[in-house]
Scaffold this motif. Sequence first.
Motif, PDB file in Angstrom:
ATOM      1  N   PHE A  46       0.831  -1.206   0.000  1.00  0.00           N
ATOM      2  CA  PHE A  46       0.000   0.000   0.000  1.00  0.00           C
ATOM      3  C   PHE A  46       0.868   1.259   0.000  1.00  0.00           C
ATOM      4  O   PHE A  46       0.566   2.245  -0.684  1.00  0.00           O
ATOM      5  CB  PHE A  46      -0.919   0.013   1.226  1.00  0.00           C
ATOM      6  N   GLY A  47       1.943   1.229   0.795  1.00  0.00           N
ATOM      7  CA  GLY A  47       2.823   2.389   0.844  1.00  0.00           C
ATOM      8  C   GLY A  47       3.478   2.671  -0.487  1.00  0.00           C
ATOM      9  O   GLY A  47       3.627   3.838  -0.888  1.00  0.00           O
ATOM     10  N   GLU A  48       3.865   1.612  -1.203  1.00  0.00           N
ATOM     11  CA  GLU A  48       4.473   1.802  -2.523  1.00  0.00           C
ATOM     12  C   GLU A  48       3.447   2.301  -3.533  1.00  0.00           C
ATOM     13  O   GLU A  48       3.737   3.169  -4.352  1.00  0.00           O
ATOM     14  CB  GLU A  48       5.081   0.483  -3.002  1.00  0.00           C
ATOM     15  N   ALA A  49       2.233   1.770  -3.477  1.00  0.00           N
ATOM     16  CA  ALA A  49       1.189   2.180  -4.418  1.00  0.00           C
ATOM     17  C   ALA A  49       0.770   3.631  -4.200  1.00  0.00           C
ATOM     18  O   ALA A  49       0.488   4.357  -5.166  1.00  0.00           O
ATOM     19  CB  ALA A  49      -0.024   1.252  -4.289  1.00  0.00           C
ATOM     20  N   GLY A  50       0.721   4.050  -2.944  1.00  0.00           N
ATOM     21  CA  GLY A  50       0.272   5.409  -2.653  1.00  0.00           C
ATOM     22  C   GLY A  50       1.380   6.397  -2.391  1.00  0.00           C
ATOM     23  O   GLY A  50       1.114   7.553  -2.077  1.00  0.00           O
ATOM     24  N   ASN A  51       2.654   5.946  -2.517  1.00  0.00           N
ATOM     25  CA  ASN A  51       3.805   6.807  -2.233  1.00  0.00           C
ATOM     26  C   ASN A  51       3.669   7.442  -0.848  1.00  0.00           C
ATOM     27  O   ASN A  51       3.753   8.660  -0.678  1.00  0.00           O
ATOM     28  CB  ASN A  51       3.938   7.891  -3.307  1.00  0.00           C
ATOM     29  N   VAL A  52       3.472   6.581   0.151  1.00  0.00           N
ATOM     30  CA  VAL A  52       3.210   7.058   1.506  1.00  0.00           C
ATOM     31  C   VAL A  52       4.050   6.245   2.490  1.00  0.00           C
ATOM     32  O   VAL A  52       4.348   5.068   2.254  1.00  0.00           O
ATOM     33  CB  VAL A  52       1.692   6.944   1.826  1.00  0.00           C
ATOM     34  N   LEU A  53       4.429   6.874   3.602  1.00  0.00           N
ATOM     35  CA  LEU A  53       5.179   6.190   4.648  1.00  0.00           C
ATOM     36  C   LEU A  53       4.288   5.204   5.403  1.00  0.00           C
ATOM     37  O   LEU A  53       3.083   5.433   5.551  1.00  0.00           O
ATOM     38  CB  LEU A  53       5.732   7.217   5.638  1.00  0.00           C
ATOM     39  N   TRP A  54       4.903   4.144   5.889  1.00  0.00           N
ATOM     40  CA  TRP A  54       4.192   3.248   6.797  1.00  0.00           C
ATOM     41  C   TRP A  54       5.129   2.923   7.961  1.00  0.00           C
ATOM     42  O   TRP A  54       6.314   2.717   7.787  1.00  0.00           O
ATOM     43  CB  TRP A  54       3.713   1.986   6.086  1.00  0.00           C
ATOM     44  N   LEU A  55       4.562   2.950   9.166  1.00  0.00           N
ATOM     45  CA  LEU A  55       5.343   2.782  10.387  1.00  0.00           C
ATOM     46  C   LEU A  55       4.646   1.810  11.330  1.00  0.00           C
ATOM     47  O   LEU A  55       3.423   1.640  11.284  1.00  0.00           O
ATOM     48  CB  LEU A  55       5.514   4.130  11.105  1.00  0.00           C
ATOM     49  N   GLU A  56       5.456   1.229  12.195  1.00  0.00           N
ATOM     50  CA  GLU A  56       4.930   0.349  13.244  1.00  0.00           C
ATOM     51  C   GLU A  56       4.730   1.149  14.526  1.00  0.00           C
ATOM     52  O   GLU A  56       5.624   1.874  14.969  1.00  0.00           O
ATOM     53  CB  GLU A  56       5.898  -0.809  13.497  1.00  0.00           C
ATOM     54  N   LEU A  57       3.547   1.031  15.108  1.00  0.00           N
ATOM     55  CA  LEU A  57       3.247   1.723  16.359  1.00  0.00           C
ATOM     56  C   LEU A  57       3.684   0.882  17.564  1.00  0.00           C
ATOM     57  O   LEU A  57       3.728  -0.349  17.489  1.00  0.00           O
ATOM     58  CB  LEU A  57       1.744   1.984  16.455  1.00  0.00           C
ATOM     59  N   PRO A  58       3.977   1.527  18.676  1.00  0.00           N
ATOM     60  CA  PRO A  58       4.347   0.777  19.887  1.00  0.00           C
ATOM     61  C   PRO A  58       3.121   0.315  20.679  1.00  0.00           C
ATOM     62  O   PRO A  58       3.121   0.328  21.915  1.00  0.00           O
ATOM     63  CB  PRO A  58       5.171   1.795  20.676  1.00  0.00           C
ATOM     64  N   PHE A  59       2.059  -0.074  19.955  1.00  0.00           N
ATOM     65  CA  PHE A  59       0.826  -0.522  20.599  1.00  0.00           C
ATOM     66  C   PHE A  59       0.366  -1.817  19.929  1.00  0.00           C
ATOM     67  O   PHE A  59       0.576  -2.030  18.724  1.00  0.00           O
ATOM     68  CB  PHE A  59      -0.277   0.537  20.482  1.00  0.00           C
ATOM     69  N   THR A  60      -0.282  -2.663  20.699  1.00  0.00           N
ATOM     70  CA  THR A  60      -0.805  -3.918  20.171  1.00  0.00           C
ATOM     71  C   THR A  60      -2.149  -3.691  19.477  1.00  0.00           C
ATOM     72  O   THR A  60      -2.742  -2.603  19.567  1.00  0.00           O
ATOM     73  CB  THR A  60      -0.980  -4.926  21.309  1.00  0.00           C
ATOM     74  N   LYS A  61      -2.610  -4.718  18.801  1.00  0.00           N
ATOM     75  CA  LYS A  61      -3.919  -4.637  18.135  1.00  0.00           C
ATOM     76  C   LYS A  61      -5.031  -4.384  19.148  1.00  0.00           C
ATOM     77  O   LYS A  61      -5.971  -3.610  18.879  1.00  0.00           O
ATOM     78  CB  LYS A  61      -4.183  -5.932  17.361  1.00  0.00           C
ATOM     79  N   ALA A  62      -4.921  -5.009  20.331  1.00  0.00           N
ATOM     80  CA  ALA A  62      -5.952  -4.826  21.351  1.00  0.00           C
ATOM     81  C   ALA A  62      -5.946  -3.400  21.890  1.00  0.00           C
ATOM     82  O   ALA A  62      -7.017  -2.806  22.123  1.00  0.00           O
ATOM     83  CB  ALA A  62      -5.735  -5.826  22.483  1.00  0.00           C
ATOM     84  N   GLU A  63      -4.753  -2.839  22.101  1.00  0.00           N
ATOM     85  CA  GLU A  63      -4.658  -1.467  22.620  1.00  0.00           C
ATOM     86  C   GLU A  63      -5.201  -0.462  21.606  1.00  0.00           C
ATOM     87  O   GLU A  63      -5.912   0.484  21.978  1.00  0.00           O
ATOM     88  CB  GLU A  63      -3.204  -1.142  22.955  1.00  0.00           C
ATOM     89  N   LEU A  64      -4.901  -0.662  20.335  1.00  0.00           N
ATOM     90  CA  LEU A  64      -5.434   0.239  19.307  1.00  0.00           C
ATOM     91  C   LEU A  64      -6.952   0.098  19.199  1.00  0.00           C
ATOM     92  O   LEU A  64      -7.675   1.096  19.079  1.00  0.00           O
ATOM     93  CB  LEU A  64      -4.781  -0.062  17.957  1.00  0.00           C
ATOM     94  N   GLY A  65      -7.435  -1.152  19.240  1.00  0.00           N
ATOM     95  CA  GLY A  65      -8.877  -1.362  19.156  1.00  0.00           C
ATOM     96  C   GLY A  65      -9.620  -0.744  20.318  1.00  0.00           C
ATOM     97  O   GLY A  65     -10.680  -0.128  20.152  1.00  0.00           O
ATOM     98  N   LEU A  66      -9.056  -0.861  21.521  1.00  0.00           N
ATOM     99  CA  LEU A  66      -9.702  -0.284  22.699  1.00  0.00           C
ATOM    100  C   LEU A  66      -9.759   1.239  22.621  1.00  0.00           C
ATOM    101  O   LEU A  66     -10.768   1.854  22.993  1.00  0.00           O
ATOM    102  CB  LEU A  66      -8.947  -0.716  23.956  1.00  0.00           C
ATOM    103  N   ALA A  67      -8.682   1.853  22.109  1.00  0.00           N
ATOM    104  CA  ALA A  67      -8.645   3.314  22.017  1.00  0.00           C
ATOM    105  C   ALA A  67      -9.564   3.839  20.929  1.00  0.00           C
ATOM    106  O   ALA A  67     -10.060   4.978  21.013  1.00  0.00           O
ATOM    107  CB  ALA A  67      -7.216   3.778  21.762  1.00  0.00           C
ATOM    108  N   LEU A  68      -9.831   2.999  19.908  1.00  0.00           N
ATOM    109  CA  LEU A  68     -10.609   3.469  18.758  1.00  0.00           C
ATOM    110  C   LEU A  68     -12.000   2.856  18.707  1.00  0.00           C
ATOM    111  O   LEU A  68     -12.716   2.992  17.711  1.00  0.00           O
ATOM    112  CB  LEU A  68      -9.852   3.145  17.460  1.00  0.00           C
ATOM    113  N   GLY A  69     -12.392   2.187  19.773  1.00  0.00           N
ATOM    114  CA  GLY A  69     -13.751   1.662  19.836  1.00  0.00           C
ATOM    115  C   GLY A  69     -13.984   0.410  19.023  1.00  0.00           C
ATOM    116  O   GLY A  69     -15.104   0.187  18.548  1.00  0.00           O
ATOM    117  N   ARG A  70     -12.953  -0.390  18.863  1.00  0.00           N
ATOM    118  CA  ARG A  70     -13.092  -1.648  18.129  1.00  0.00           C
ATOM    119  C   ARG A  70     -12.481  -2.784  18.943  1.00  0.00           C
ATOM    120  O   ARG A  70     -11.719  -2.549  19.891  1.00  0.00           O
ATOM    121  CB  ARG A  70     -12.396  -1.545  16.762  1.00  0.00           C
TER     122      ARG A  70
END
Length: 209
Positions: free
Chosen positions: A55-79
């Motif tokens: 996706f990053g190559e197709a859209g010429n966009v940066l992609w990074l890894e966050l220091p949060f797990t899938k559960a932590e991101l889901g909890l913060a974003l209501g998923r």
Amino acid sequence: MSNDPVLHLLGLARKAGRLELGEEPVGAVCRARQAKLVLLAADAASNTYRRAAHFGEAGNVLWLELPFTKAELGLALGRGSCAMLALTDVGFASSLVQKLSARDPAKYGPAAQQLKTKADRALQRQREKRQHEKNLREGKKKPWAVPSPAKEDAPPAKKTKPARTAHGPARGAPLSGQRRDASRPARSGGPHKPGPGGRKLSGKFRHHP
């Protein structure tokens, strides 16, 4: 909403409609060149990493890894969980990576600088656009038109020299101080001119042994 500043900023971006969650929405905004930053959970699967790189190559966009797990991101974003997300606003993207860079400069510092440069350029373009629209409303600026060339800017006309024939200047052209070659014989019937060595020549050539 989480008290962590990074997660808090992600929540604000979602409320503002500048955050896409999930692989399919992220892929769509990347292909449309609308994504400004792709983010991954720290425990995302290897297939998810490969798709993020694509996706990053197709859209010429940066992609990074966050220091949060899938559960932590889901909890913060209501998923329930969230492995991939994308920010579609360069201001949010720059602010988020600046916060990450403050925690880990070695990992996020180059990306923070790159996004800050993009955000500054986008902000400058927005300011110029607003100022231009304001000037048009107030009648301070006329539409741009091609300037007409001034007469004084025209290059001076070049002076043409009289054409020369095979036997000398054209008829009517000044001699400009040129003299007839003394070695040429005078025409018959004309005045005698001294030849080589000061001897006078008649209308015909004289042969001197």
